[in-house]
Design an enzyme around this catalytic site. Structure first.
Site, PDB file in Angstrom:
ATOM      1  N   ASP A  32      13.885 -33.494  23.655  1.00 37.30           N
ATOM      2  CA  ASP A  32      14.167 -32.157  23.138  1.00 37.30           C
ATOM      3  C   ASP A  32      13.341 -31.962  21.868  1.00 37.30           C
ATOM      4  O   ASP A  32      13.112 -32.921  21.108  1.00 37.30           O
ATOM      5  CB  ASP A  32      15.655 -31.979  22.833  1.00 37.30           C
ATOM      6  CG  ASP A  32      15.983 -30.553  22.430  1.00 37.30           C
ATOM      7  OD1 ASP A  32      16.138 -29.701  23.328  1.00 37.30           O
ATOM      8  OD2 ASP A  32      16.057 -30.276  21.213  1.00 37.30           O
ATOM      9  N   GLU A  34      12.534 -29.323  18.367  1.00 36.88           N
ATOM     10  CA  GLU A  34      12.826 -28.169  17.517  1.00 36.88           C
ATOM     11  C   GLU A  34      11.487 -27.675  17.006  1.00 36.88           C
ATOM     12  O   GLU A  34      10.589 -28.470  16.690  1.00 36.88           O
ATOM     13  CB  GLU A  34      13.751 -28.547  16.364  1.00 36.88           C
ATOM     14  CG  GLU A  34      15.099 -29.117  16.790  1.00 36.88           C
ATOM     15  CD  GLU A  34      15.885 -28.183  17.697  1.00 36.88           C
ATOM     16  OE1 GLU A  34      15.724 -26.942  17.564  1.00 36.88           O
ATOM     17  OE2 GLU A  34      16.640 -28.683  18.561  1.00 36.88           O
ATOM     18  N   HIS A 174      21.419 -27.849  18.207  1.00 36.71           N
ATOM     19  CA  HIS A 174      20.059 -27.445  17.850  1.00 36.71           C
ATOM     20  C   HIS A 174      19.353 -28.474  16.978  1.00 36.71           C
ATOM     21  O   HIS A 174      18.453 -28.117  16.219  1.00 36.71           O
ATOM     22  CB  HIS A 174      20.059 -26.073  17.161  1.00 36.71           C
ATOM     23  CG  HIS A 174      20.505 -24.962  18.071  1.00 36.71           C
ATOM     24  ND1 HIS A 174      19.787 -24.541  19.149  1.00 36.71           N
ATOM     25  CD2 HIS A 174      21.645 -24.216  18.049  1.00 36.71           C
ATOM     26  CE1 HIS A 174      20.440 -23.573  19.768  1.00 36.71           C
ATOM     27  NE2 HIS A 174      21.567 -23.352  19.124  1.00 36.71           N
ATOM     28  N   ASP A 179      20.709 -32.789  21.030  1.00 33.34           N
ATOM     29  CA  ASP A 179      20.509 -32.022  22.256  1.00 33.34           C
ATOM     30  C   ASP A 179      19.984 -32.899  23.382  1.00 33.34           C
ATOM     31  O   ASP A 179      20.334 -32.701  24.557  1.00 33.34           O
ATOM     32  CB  ASP A 179      19.533 -30.869  21.996  1.00 33.34           C
ATOM     33  CG  ASP A 179      20.170 -29.751  21.171  1.00 33.34           C
ATOM     34  OD1 ASP A 179      21.310 -29.945  20.708  1.00 33.34           O
ATOM     35  OD2 ASP A 179      19.523 -28.706  20.988  1.00 33.34           O
TER      36      ASP A 179
END
Length: 569
Positions: A32, A34, A174, A179
Site C-alpha cells: 500500500d 500513501e 490511511h 492498510d
C-alpha cells in the site's frame, strides 16, 4: 499431413501457468502507498510505502518506510494520512526507497487494493530511475471483491468496508503498513470464499469472474492430457456430436482458458456447459493446425462455430463462352473454359460487383442464348444506351468481341477501366450532393476490386502444381510446407542435425496427391488457399521449390486494395 516430427520438438517444459499454482504455495507481497495526490504522471509523489510478505496465511516479513517527496504535502493529504512535512524531512527519497522495496518484493506476487493506483506509482518511478520493472504478477483485491462481494456482505468494496466484512485484525487508517495488513486479511477472506467455488490456484484467482459458473470450472479437467503443441481441438457433447472446433499453438493451454474468465463470449459458456469431452489432433506446425481446423469445421459444421461452416455456399461472376458472351452469377466453377471472378462470400456482394461491371461494359444482360445472327427487338437497356444490343443487329460480332476482350482483361489483369469510370461517377454524384447514390457506387467498386484481387491472388497459387517453402522459427527450427494447386499437402519440422534436402524430399514423397481444379477455384477451399498465401507472404519465407509460376499481374487489383481501398481481400 504431418511428417515424422517428435512431439517434444514442439512441446516445452510445462510452465506453472499451464499446471496451475496452488494458492497455499504462493508468496504474496501485499503493498500500500500513501501519496501527495492521485497521479504520478501529473507530479504526485510517494510519501510512504508499506508491505507485508505472506505465504499460506503466515506473515514472512514486513516493510515500511516514509518517503521524502521533496515537495510540500498538501494540507488535506496531511489531515487524511497524518503524514506531515516534518515527518518526512529526514526520510529517504524515492530513489533509495524504491530499490529497497523491490528487493523486499522480489520473486513474489504483488497484491494491492486498487492495484492500478499503487502499482502505477511504483512503475512510474521505476521508469523515471531507468530501472527495469520486474515482471510482477498482480492481484487486485478491489477488482476481485467487486466480482465476489454482494450488498448483503458489504455496502461497497472500499478497503474499510471489506476489512469490517472479513473481520480484519487491523483497521485501515490511511497509513501504508496498516492498510497493507488489512488488505492481507481481505485477500485471505476472499480466497477462502472462492475456495468453496473451486478456485484453488493463482491462475484461477486472477481470472475469476462471477460469469464463470462452478460447473464450468469443474470441467477444467477436460484439458488434462491434451498436448502442449500446435493442433486442433474439438469439444463434443455426450452423444459425441462436435460442438465447437478451434486451433492453437498450445492446445492444452488454450482449452484450459475456456474454463476461466478469460473466455468472455457468452455462447462459449453455453458450449462448455454442454461439452463432455475434448479431442485434440496434434499438428506439426501452426499453419497445418489452421488448415485442419477449416477442413474439420466444413466437415462437421459445429453449431457453435460461426465462420467457415459452409465454404460451399459461394457465388462467382462468370463471363460465358458463347457467340455473344454475357456475365452471370453461378454457384460452381465448371471445366468450360469460361472466365470466373470470385468466390464471393454472399450473393449480394457478387451482385454489387456485377453491377459495377455492367456500368462499365455495355454487354448484354439477358439470360438466354443468342444465335450467331439474332433477329429480335431490343430491350429497355438498349434504348437507354446501356447495352450494345446484339439481339437486333445494332452491333457486329467483331465490335462486341472487342468489348468482351476488354472485359476479360479487366477481370484477369487490369481493373483500371472499371475503377476510373465508377470513381468518376462517384465524384459527379458527390458534387451534386447525391451522397446516397455515390455510396452505392462506392460499394459496387469495392466489391469488384476485392473480388478481382482475390481471384488474381488465388489463381497465382492454384495454377502451381507444387510450391515448397520453409521458414526459420524463433527457436531456430525450420518448418516446411508442401502446397499443391493451392492445397496444403504436407507439413513438417526439420529435426536438429538432419539433412535438410533429404527431409524435404521425404516430405514431398509422403505428401498428399492433389489434382488441379477448374478456373480460380483452388483444390481446397478459397479460405484455405488464402491462409497459405498469408503464410507465403509473411517475412523470412524461403521458397525451396516452385513447379510452375507463382506470379500476380503487376497492374492487378491488389495494388488498388493496398492503395485506394486500404485493405486486403
Amino acid at each position: 499431413m504431418s511428417h515424422a516430427v517428435h512431439p517434444s520438438r514442439w512441446e516445452s517444459q510445462r510452465s506453472f501457468d499451464e499446471l496451475g499454482r496452488p494458492l497455499r504455495d504462493i508468496t504474496f507481497t501485499v503493498v500500500d502507498l500513501e501519496t501527495t495526490g492521485g497521479s504520478a504522471a501529473a507530479g504526485s509523489m510517494i510519501t510512504e510505502i508499506g508491505a507485508v510478505k505472506v505465504r499460506g496465511g503466515e506473515v514472512l516479513g514486513e516493510f515500511q518506510t516514509l518517503v521524502n517527496p521533496e515537495t510540500q504535502i498538501p494540507a488535506f493529504i496531511a489531515v487524511l494520512t497524518g503524514i506531515t512535512n516534518s515527518m518526512v524531512v529526514d526520510a529517504p527519497p524515492i530513489e533509495s526507497a524504491l530499490p529497497a522495496f523491490l528487493e523486499f518484493a522480489a520473486g513474489t506476487v504483488l497484491v494491492a487494493h486498487n492495484a492500478p493506483f499503487d502499482v502505477g506509482f511504483l512503475r512510474h518511478f521505476s521508469e523515471a530511475q531507468s530501472r527495469p520493472w520486474p515482471a510482477f504478477e498482480v492481484v487486485d483485491t478491489a477488482k476481485l471483491a467487486r466480482r465476489v462481494i454482494t450488498r448483503d456482505d458489504a455496502p461497497n468494496c472500499k478497503l474499510s468496508s471489506l476489512a469490517r466484512a472479513f473481520g480484519a485484525t487491523t483497521t485501515p487508517n490511511h497509513r501504508a503498513l496498516s492498510d497493507a495488513r488489512a488488505t492481507v486479511d481481505v485477500l485471505y477472506g476472499l480466497m477462502e470464499r472462492l475456495g468453496t467455488q473451486g478456485v484453488h490456484t493463482l491462475e484461477e484467482l486472477q481470472t475469476y469472474s462471477s460469469r464463470v459458473s462452478a460447473t464450468q470450472r469443474r470441467k477444467r479437467h477436460l484439458a488434462d492430457g491434451l498436448p502442449h503443441s500446435p493442433g486442433v481441438y474439438l469439444f463434443k457433447d455426450d452423444a459425441s456430436r462436435v460442438l465447437y472446433i478451434g486451433t492453437s499453438r498450445d492446445v492444452r493451454t488454450r482449452v484450459r482458458s475456456y474454463f476461466t474468465a478469460s473466455e468472455t463470449r457468452s455462447r462459449m459458456g453455453e458450449m462448455v456447459r454442454l461439452a463432455s469431452t475434448v479431442q485434440a489432433i496434434e499438428c506439426a506446425t501452426p499453419l497445418e493446425a489452421e488448415v485442419r481446423e477449416l477442413r474439420l469445421i466444413a466437415e462437421h459444421k459445429p453449431s457453435y462455430n460461426r465462420r467457415s461452416r459452409f465454404p460451399e455456399k459461394v457465388t462467382f461472376v462468370k463471363l460465358t463462352r458463347e457467340a455473344w458472351p454475357r456475365l452471370s452469377l453461378v454457384k460452381k466453377v465448371l471445366d468450360d473454359d469460361a472466365d470466373y471472378l470470385g468466390p464471393f462470400g454472399s450473393r449480394s456482394m457478387a451482385e454489387k460487383c456485377l453491377a459495377a461491371l455492367h456500368e462499365t461494359f455495355p454487354i448484354r444482360q439477358c439470360t438466354d442464348r443468342l444465335a450467331l445472327s439474332p433477329s429480335r427487338s431490343a430491350c429497355v437497356l438498349a434504348e437507354l444506351g446501356r447495352c450494345l444490343s446484339p439481339c437486333d443487329g445494332s452491333v457486329d460480332h467483331d465490335s462486341y468481341a472487342a468489348v468482351v476482350r476488354q472485359l476479360r482483361d479487366t477481370l484477369l489483369r487490369h481493373p483500371d477501366q472499371v475503377v476510373e469510370l465508377v470513381s468518376h461517377r462517384m465524384a459527379a454524384l458527390a458534387e451534386d450532393e447525391r451522397f446516397e447514390e455515390a455510396g452505392v457506387h462506392r460499394d459496387r467498386l469495392a466489391s469488384f476490386v476485392r473480388a478481382a484481387a482475390r481471384t488474381q491472388r488465388l489463381t497465382s497459387l492454384t495454377r502451381c502444381p507444387e510450391v515448397v517453402a520453409g521458414r526459420r522459427e524463433e527457436d531456430g527450427r525450420w518448418v516446411v510446407h508442401v502446397m499443391r494447386y493451392g492445397r496444403l499437402a504436407a507439413a513438417g519440422v526439420i529435426p536438429p542435425g538432419a539433412d535438410a534436402l533429404a527431409f524435404v524430399a521425404s516430405l514431398k514423397d509422403s505428401a498428399e496427391t492433389v489434382l488441379p481444379s477448374h478456373g480460380p477455384l483452388p483444390a481446397a477451399t478459397a479460405e484455405e488457399t488464402e491462409r497459405l498465401l498469408r503464410w507465403l507472404e509473411s517475412p523470412t519465407i524461403r521458397l525451396i521449390e516452385v513447379d510452375g509460376e507463382w506470379t500476380c499481374p503487376v497492374q492487378g487489383a491488389t495494388r488498388l486494395l493496398e492503395g485506394a481501398l486500404g485493405s486486403r481481400p
